[in-house]
Design a protein around this motif. Structure first.
Motif, short mmCIF file in Angstrom:
data_model
loop_
_atom_site.label_atom_id
_atom_site.label_comp_id
_atom_site.label_asym_id
_atom_site.label_seq_id
_atom_site.Cartn_x
_atom_site.Cartn_y
_atom_site.Cartn_z
N LEU A 140 19.99 -14.79 -13.82
CA LEU A 140 18.84 -13.92 -14.21
C LEU A 140 18.18 -13.54 -13.05
N ASP A 141 17.99 -14.21 -11.64
CA ASP A 141 17.48 -13.85 -10.44
C ASP A 141 18.03 -12.42 -10.01
N GLU A 142 19.38 -12.62 -10.15
CA GLU A 142 20.22 -11.29 -9.63
C GLU A 142 20.13 -10.20 -10.74
N MET A 143 20.17 -10.53 -11.93
CA MET A 143 20.31 -9.53 -13.10
C MET A 143 18.79 -8.78 -13.06
N LEU A 144 17.78 -9.54 -13.14
CA LEU A 144 16.53 -8.97 -13.56
C LEU A 144 15.96 -8.03 -12.21
N ALA A 145 16.57 -8.21 -10.84
CA ALA A 145 16.25 -7.55 -9.79
C ALA A 145 16.41 -6.17 -9.87
N HIS A 146 17.16 -5.67 -11.16
CA HIS A 146 17.37 -4.23 -11.66
C HIS A 146 16.72 -3.98 -12.60
N GLU A 147 16.78 -2.60 -13.02
CA GLU A 147 15.99 -1.97 -14.29
C GLU A 147 16.90 -2.28 -15.42
N ALA A 205 28.83 -8.77 -18.51
CA ALA A 205 29.04 -9.02 -17.02
C ALA A 205 28.17 -9.75 -16.44
N SER A 206 26.62 -9.54 -16.62
CA SER A 206 25.58 -10.16 -15.68
C SER A 206 25.46 -11.76 -16.12
N LEU A 207 25.58 -11.99 -17.11
CA LEU A 207 25.34 -13.40 -17.71
C LEU A 207 26.20 -14.11 -18.69
#
Length: 396
Positions: A125-132, A138-140
């Protein structure tokens, strides 16, 4: 029922893949068991499909419905390439295999994974939520259970991207040739991995422990059985949980009243996960069973040698068992749902799937208070085994 009447599910086209519930509802209204031809099946192939809840629950526990096709003279190249496992055996072989695996895959082991599951979720989620916005699958939904099961079994990190491609072709193949190639590659890979574990000595991971697990009488898993069990744990251990997370988030985002209730009281998270398992569970139909002897099910006579498919998705929308079955209700009493099966083949990994589903959905909602769909979701997976999405675009 007229045994000559066959329902060709392929005639429903893409509508059946998008929303099989309407078709299953029509079948249930006509009876609990039907003769069907699955979509994309050979024109000569037919199977019985169980769509009623009580009949499905009974069939799942009926010893006359065998998982081992050899009992009726059926053999599959996949079993020769991979090996026998819990979904292709019956007692006493199944009892022996499950006992050996249960020695290594314990509830205590699953509970010890709780902090690691939370850490992996947070990192993703750190990686995913760095974007809009992102594709939630694919992300989680995909990398979380894949990472957990690979770490649990001891699959090297460098192999996981390739493993993901192979496993998807096994459970939701685009064509028979691609499926066969994936099974061959996976069989070869697992043979090498097991040999590495054998030579390395104690590794502390589940697969390494399975290599060395011994019963009181000295019984151990053979190399072929080890490969079969590794195959089952790897595939079933992550593909199903991907769908549980994806289907759960989609259900909540398309039912704002239920999402609001959960956000107001996160103690309802267990109910949300269980209702997802009932309402849009990750496995649409149990793997094929074979009538080892004639039997009657739901008023239909099934002859020895005939195939039987038990509809988990269909059974869990049976209004006789679950009132207002098409309503998604996280406060519903879901006890008795069949998402993990029933009887001796009840899913060994159910506690791990629940842990991952609860952790992923609860943490996502906590960290993304503005979570919403970002356009239409992707297509549903092909075939009648898995029920899940290829993509789920979200924003926050």
């Amino acid at each position: 029922m007229d045994r000559r009447q066959v329902v060709d599910l392929g005639e429903y086209g893409e509508a059946f893949r998008r929303d099989p519930h309407q078709v299953y509802a029509r079948l249930r209204a006509a009876g609990p068991v039907h003769r069907v031809r699955p979509p994309d099946a050979d024109a000569s192939y037919e199977t019985w499909l169980v769509v009623g809840y009580e009949e499905a629950r009974a069939a799942l526990a009926d010893p006359r419905l065998a998982k081992d096709g050899a009992k009726i003279g059926v053999t599959f190249i996949d079993q020769q390439l991979i090996g026998r496992h819990l979904l292709t055996t019956d007692p006493p072989q199944h009892t022996r295999l499950r006992g050996l695996v249960a020695r290594a895959f314990t509830m205590r082991r699953v509970e010890q994974l709780r902090p690691r599951v939370q850490r992996i979720t947070d990192d993703l989620l750190d990686e995913m939520l760095a974007h809009e916005g992102a594709d939630l699958i694919a992300s989680l939904a995909y990398p979380l259970p894949l990472t957990v099961i690979c770490e649990l079994l001891g699959v090297p990190e460098m192999d996981r991207t390739e493993f993901r491609k192979i496993s998807t072709q096994v459970v939701a193949p685009t064509d028979p040739e691609a499926e066969h190639e994936a099974v061959v590659r996976l069989g070869e890979y697992l043979t090498e991995l097991i040999e590495d574990k054998r030579c390395a000595g104690p590794t502390g991971d589940l697969l390494g422990d399975l290599v060395r697990t011994t019963a009181e009488d000295g019984d151990r898993l053979s190399p072929e059985e080890l490969r079969g069990m590794a195959f089952l744990l790897l595939i079933a251990g992550h593909e199903t949980t991907v769908n549980l997370i994806g289907n759960g988030v989609l259900a909540l985002l398309t039912h704002p009243d239920q999402l609001a209730a959960l956000r107001a009281d996160m103690s309802l998270i267990d109910g949300a996960v269980e209702e997802t398992l009932r309402w849009e569970g990750p496995v649409e139909n149990a793997t094929i069973r074979y009538a080892a002897e004639p039997l009657e099910l739901g008023g239909v006579r099934i002859e020895r040698g005939e195939h039987v498919m038990i509809g988990l998705t269909a059974a869990q929308r049976d209004g006789v068992r679950f009132p207002a079955p098409d309503r998604f209700d996280i406060r519903r009493d879901t006890r008795g749902h069949l998402a993990f099966g029933h009887g001796i083949h009840y899913c060994l990994g159910a506690p791990l799937a629940r842990l991952e589903g609860r952790t992923a959905i609860a943490t996502l909602l906590d960290r993304a208070p503005g979570l919403a769909l970002d356009g239409p979701h992707g297509e549903w997976l092909p075939g009648m085994l898995m029920r899940g999405l290829r993509t789920l675009p979200v924003r926050w």
